[in-house]
Design an enzyme around this catalytic site. Structure first.
Site, short mmCIF file in Angstrom:
data_model
loop_
_atom_site.label_atom_id
_atom_site.label_comp_id
_atom_site.label_asym_id
_atom_site.label_seq_id
_atom_site.Cartn_x
_atom_site.Cartn_y
_atom_site.Cartn_z
N LYS A 196 24.32 63.53 25.78
CA LYS A 196 23.20 62.97 26.51
C LYS A 196 22.75 63.89 27.64
O LYS A 196 21.69 63.71 28.22
CB LYS A 196 23.61 61.63 27.17
CG LYS A 196 24.12 60.59 26.25
CD LYS A 196 24.63 59.37 27.08
CE LYS A 196 25.76 58.73 26.34
NZ LYS A 196 26.50 57.77 27.17
N GLY A 197 23.61 64.85 27.97
CA GLY A 197 23.38 65.68 29.16
C GLY A 197 22.04 66.39 29.21
O GLY A 197 21.51 66.64 30.30
N GLU A 240 20.58 72.70 25.81
CA GLU A 240 21.81 72.11 26.35
C GLU A 240 21.77 72.09 27.87
O GLU A 240 21.07 72.88 28.49
CB GLU A 240 23.02 72.94 25.89
CG GLU A 240 23.83 72.28 24.79
CD GLU A 240 24.65 71.08 25.25
OE1 GLU A 240 24.24 70.36 26.18
OE2 GLU A 240 25.71 70.86 24.64
N ASP A 241 22.55 71.22 28.45
CA ASP A 241 22.62 71.18 29.91
C ASP A 241 23.60 72.21 30.45
O ASP A 241 23.33 72.88 31.44
CB ASP A 241 22.97 69.77 30.41
CG ASP A 241 24.24 69.22 29.78
OD1 ASP A 241 24.65 69.72 28.73
OD2 ASP A 241 24.83 68.29 30.35
N ASP A 254 30.31 75.37 29.06
CA ASP A 254 31.56 75.38 29.82
C ASP A 254 32.52 76.30 29.04
O ASP A 254 32.45 77.52 29.17
CB ASP A 254 32.03 73.93 29.92
CG ASP A 254 33.19 73.73 30.87
OD1 ASP A 254 33.65 74.72 31.46
OD2 ASP A 254 33.64 72.60 31.03
N LYS A 293 28.71 78.28 33.08
CA LYS A 293 29.91 78.52 33.90
C LYS A 293 30.69 79.62 33.21
O LYS A 293 31.65 79.33 32.47
CB LYS A 293 30.78 77.26 33.92
CG LYS A 293 30.37 76.20 34.92
CD LYS A 293 31.44 75.12 34.90
CE LYS A 293 31.12 73.97 35.81
NZ LYS A 293 32.10 72.87 35.65
N PHE A 327 32.71 70.97 39.62
CA PHE A 327 32.31 69.79 38.87
C PHE A 327 30.92 69.37 39.34
O PHE A 327 30.76 68.90 40.46
CB PHE A 327 33.33 68.67 39.12
CG PHE A 327 33.22 67.50 38.18
CD1 PHE A 327 32.04 67.19 37.51
CD2 PHE A 327 34.33 66.69 37.96
CE1 PHE A 327 31.96 66.12 36.65
CE2 PHE A 327 34.26 65.59 37.10
CZ PHE A 327 33.07 65.31 36.45
N VAL A 328 29.92 69.58 38.49
CA VAL A 328 28.54 69.29 38.89
C VAL A 328 27.97 68.10 38.14
O VAL A 328 28.30 67.86 36.98
CB VAL A 328 27.62 70.52 38.71
CG1 VAL A 328 27.94 71.59 39.73
CG2 VAL A 328 27.66 71.06 37.29
#
Ligand code: PRP
Length: 180
Positions: free
Chosen positions: A43-44, A99-100, A103, A131, A152-153
């Site tokens: 959902k990001g 994508e958001d 990682d 990241k 952590f955002v």
């Protein structure tokens, strides 16, 4: 006033807005007047893909996919579970995965390989946040909004236990909020 679980704003609404516009311009430069097919990964990426597609002047169609990692095993096996696949055939299309965040890279690497097999004309990745320090598998986005430190955002679609997706900015969560 900022929520008590948040430490500070990392990216303001204005900074995000300006960068989204620049990303849209990069995409328009690359594809000229070709048609595009955006895939938002739930959902990001919901907020990001909605803003991005409204800045792109090409003809754009889109769909969503929902994926889920298998917890720790996905990082070692690289296998990601597809919860909702595309409703359309992407063969011969100019596909952009939106994508958001990248990682470890597991999700995007898997999605990229998975979609490549369906013979799109072109397949690119547009990711708002990267990241690089966290990367475990080799994958690079073609368009990156911001490279960020390993914090952590949340906000602008990103969550902490489903909270904060609606923040118009991106903020850093306090360590004590998730180490409890
Ligand atoms: C996040 C993000 C990516 C993935 C990135 O999704 O949206 O899909 O993790 O991590 P990776 O590079 O280590 O694979 P999440 O599972 O939090 O789901 P959500 O988008 O629904 O919040």
């Amino acid at each position: 006033m900022m929520n008590k679980d948040l430490k500070k704003v990392l990216l303001t609404e204005e900074e995000i807005k300006n960068r989204v516009l620049e990303l849209a311009k990069e995409i328009m430069d690359d594809y000229k007047d070709e048609e595009l097919f955006f895939i938002g990964v739930l959902k990001g990426s919901v907020i990001f893909v909605s803003d991005l597609m409204r800045c792109v002047e090409n003809e754009v169609t889109m769909d969503f996919m929902a994926v889920s990692s298998y917890g720790m095993s996905s990082q070692t096996t690289g296998v990601v579970r597809i919860l909702k696949d595309l409703d359309f055939d992407i063969e011969g299309k100019n596909v952009v995965i939106v994508e958001d965040i990248i990682d470890t890279g597991t999700t995007l690497k898997y999605l990229y390989e998975y979609l490549k097999k369906r013979n799109p004309k072109t397949l690119k990745i547009c990711c708002l946040l990267d990241k690089p320090e966290r990367r475990k598998v080799d994958i690079k986005a073609d368009y990156i909004g911001f490279s960020i430190p390993d914090e952590f955002v949340v906000g602008y679609g990103l969550d902490f236990a489903e909270r904060f997706r609606n923040l118009p900015y991106i903020a850093i969560v306090k360590e004590e909020a998730y180490e409890k």
